[in-house]
Design a protein around this motif. Structure first.
Motif, short mmCIF file in Angstrom:
data_model
loop_
_atom_site.label_atom_id
_atom_site.label_comp_id
_atom_site.label_asym_id
_atom_site.label_seq_id
_atom_site.Cartn_x
_atom_site.Cartn_y
_atom_site.Cartn_z
N ARG A 61 0.64 -1.14 0.01
CA ARG A 61 -0.06 0.05 -0.01
C ARG A 61 0.85 1.14 -0.07
NH1 ARG A 61 -3.03 -3.37 3.32
NH2 ARG A 61 -2.10 -2.49 5.17
N SER B 38 2.37 1.61 -3.47
CA SER B 38 1.23 2.10 -4.33
C SER B 38 0.93 3.73 -4.26
CB SER B 38 0.02 1.43 -4.16
OG SER B 38 0.23 0.11 -4.52
N GLY B 39 1.05 4.16 -2.96
CA GLY B 39 0.83 5.51 -2.70
C GLY B 39 2.02 6.50 -3.36
N TRP B 40 3.15 5.95 -3.03
CA TRP B 40 4.32 6.50 -3.61
C TRP B 40 4.11 6.52 -5.19
CZ3 TRP B 40 8.26 2.99 -0.66
CH2 TRP B 40 8.49 3.50 0.61
N LEU B 41 3.89 5.58 -5.82
CA LEU B 41 3.69 5.28 -7.12
C LEU B 41 2.50 6.54 -7.43
CD1 LEU B 41 4.87 4.13 -9.69
CD2 LEU B 41 3.17 2.38 -9.23
N GLU B 42 1.36 6.46 -6.99
CA GLU B 42 0.36 7.31 -7.30
C GLU B 42 0.85 8.79 -7.08
OE1 GLU B 42 -4.18 8.09 -5.78
OE2 GLU B 42 -3.54 6.23 -5.88
N GLN B 43 1.33 9.04 -6.08
CA GLN B 43 1.67 10.62 -5.81
C GLN B 43 3.06 10.97 -6.68
OE1 GLN B 43 2.08 11.29 -1.76
NE2 GLN B 43 1.97 13.49 -1.86
N GLY C 63 4.89 8.87 -9.03
CA GLY C 63 5.22 8.10 -9.92
C GLY C 63 5.60 8.82 -11.28
N ASP C 64 4.96 9.62 -11.85
CA ASP C 64 4.83 10.51 -13.21
C ASP C 64 6.07 11.12 -13.07
OD1 ASP C 64 2.48 9.11 -14.14
OD2 ASP C 64 1.07 11.03 -13.86
#
Length: 193
Positions: A13, A16-21, A23-24
């Motif tokens: 989790r 996933s949060g790091w990637l969402e925040q 990632g781009d």
């Protein structure tokens, strides 16, 4: 009383949060450095894995974003070091060009092709930047990567030398060759009448 280490679901989790925040931004940073989508994706994945593995050692002396970018930067360094070793084994015939395209004042010896009335007008046109990007893509990777790191990412000269394991002279030569290649490509594709 010490807290229990996070379990694998909790770490998933978190990642996933790091990637969402971020990632781009992380992916774009890697793309600017390596210019290859698959390599940039691998570097991002390796960064997240390293962050998960070392999460318990994160001192929170910096923000999570800064920490992740630091990990990514080290992954990029490792990628270039590995690539440089491989390139040295496969290409031992690197030859330095004569650097006689500038006069003693640093001006081009040979005039640049036909410019518009105001050269800065070119920079305002999206077509120019499309052609510029295509010209950058045509450069050999050994020239394009140092050029992008220096001119796009605005990295320090010494930092690029360390990352790519180049001497200052070799980096100067590569930047010079990249500029010559870009000039030639832009003259053929943009500055022509």
């Amino acid at each position: 009383m010490t807290a229990n280490p996070p379990d694998s679901d909790e770490l998933s989790r978190l990642a996933s949060g790091w990637l969402e925040q971020w990632g781009d931004a992380l992916f774009q940073y890697a793309m600017n450095a390596v210019r290859k989508r698959d390599v940039a994706e691998d570097l991002l994945q390796e960064t997240l894995l390293a962050a998960i593995r070392s999460h318990d050692r994160f001192q929170q002396a910096s923000s999570v974003k800064t920490w992740l970018f630091s990990i990514l930067r080290h992954k990029i360094y490792d990628y270039f070091r590995s690539k440089q070793r491989k390139d040295r084994r496969t290409d031992s015939s690197a030859e330095v060009d004569k650097l006689t395209t500038f006069d003693k004042h640093g001006h081009w010896i040979e005039a640049v092709g036909r410019w518009p009335n105001r050269p800065e007008q070119s920079l305002e046109k999206s077509e120019f930047w499309q052609i510029f990007d295509r010209c950058c893509e045509k450069l050999n990777e050994s020239l394009a990567v140092p050029f992008r790191l220096r001119e796009v990412e605005q990295m320090e000269f010494e930092e690029i030398c360390e990352m790519l394991q180049l001497t200052a002279t070799n980096l100067s030569v590569r930047l010079h060759r990249a500029r010559l290649g870009l000039r030639k490509c832009l003259e053929e594709n943009w500055f022509v009448p």
